[in-house]
Design a protein around this motif. Sequence first.
Motif, PDB file in Angstrom:
ATOM      1  N   ASP A  47      15.484 104.248 -48.838  1.00 26.18           N
ATOM      2  CA  ASP A  47      16.596 105.363 -49.418  1.00 26.18           C
ATOM      3  C   ASP A  47      17.093 106.116 -48.145  1.00 26.18           C
ATOM      4  OD1 ASP A  47      15.972 104.618 -51.865  1.00 26.18           O
ATOM      5  OD2 ASP A  47      14.255 106.048 -52.106  1.00 26.18           O
ATOM      6  N   ASP A  48      17.212 105.496 -46.976  1.00 27.96           N
ATOM      7  CA  ASP A  48      17.580 106.335 -45.700  1.00 27.96           C
ATOM      8  C   ASP A  48      16.850 107.278 -45.399  1.00 27.96           C
ATOM      9  OD1 ASP A  48      19.550 103.926 -45.484  1.00 27.96           O
ATOM     10  OD2 ASP A  48      21.118 105.168 -46.573  1.00 27.96           O
ATOM     11  N   THR A  49      15.570 107.486 -45.552  1.00 26.78           N
ATOM     12  CA  THR A  49      14.604 108.625 -45.307  1.00 26.78           C
ATOM     13  C   THR A  49      14.434 108.991 -44.087  1.00 26.78           C
ATOM     14  OG1 THR A  49      12.820 107.265 -45.468  1.00 26.78           O
ATOM     15  CG2 THR A  49      13.715 108.612 -47.426  1.00 26.78           C
TER      16      THR A  49
END
Length: 135
Positions: free
Chosen positions: A28-30
Amino acid sequence: MENTEFVERRRHQRFQVPTGSFVALGPDDTILGQIIDISLSGVAFHYMGHTLCFRPKDESYLDIHLTEGDLSLKKVPVETVSDDEISDVVSSKLVDPIPVSYKGMRRCSVQFGQLTHHQISQLEYFIENYAIGEA
């Protein structure tokens, strides 16, 4: 005497990018990383973490966000070239030139996989119009 001549393996010139250019990766593009330099072959960036940004040999992707010109490239295929912990960093790209110890800061270099024509076009456009110098 030993011959220690350096052989350049890069196919494309690397360029510095404007401050605020970053990559997003991880679930999740963390994980966000600040871009150090970019070329048509790959990108190098700093990020905070304790593990490799990508597992070697896995099919991996990242998103590139170049705030200058509001350019974004999604799902860019990459393969890790290097991913090393940085003990002491002095870089105007991270902070104004003040020596700072960055515990947990890493430098990752990735090579692009098979880019789409659109992704290549976007990279070429950005480098031609927004790069701030050769790296």
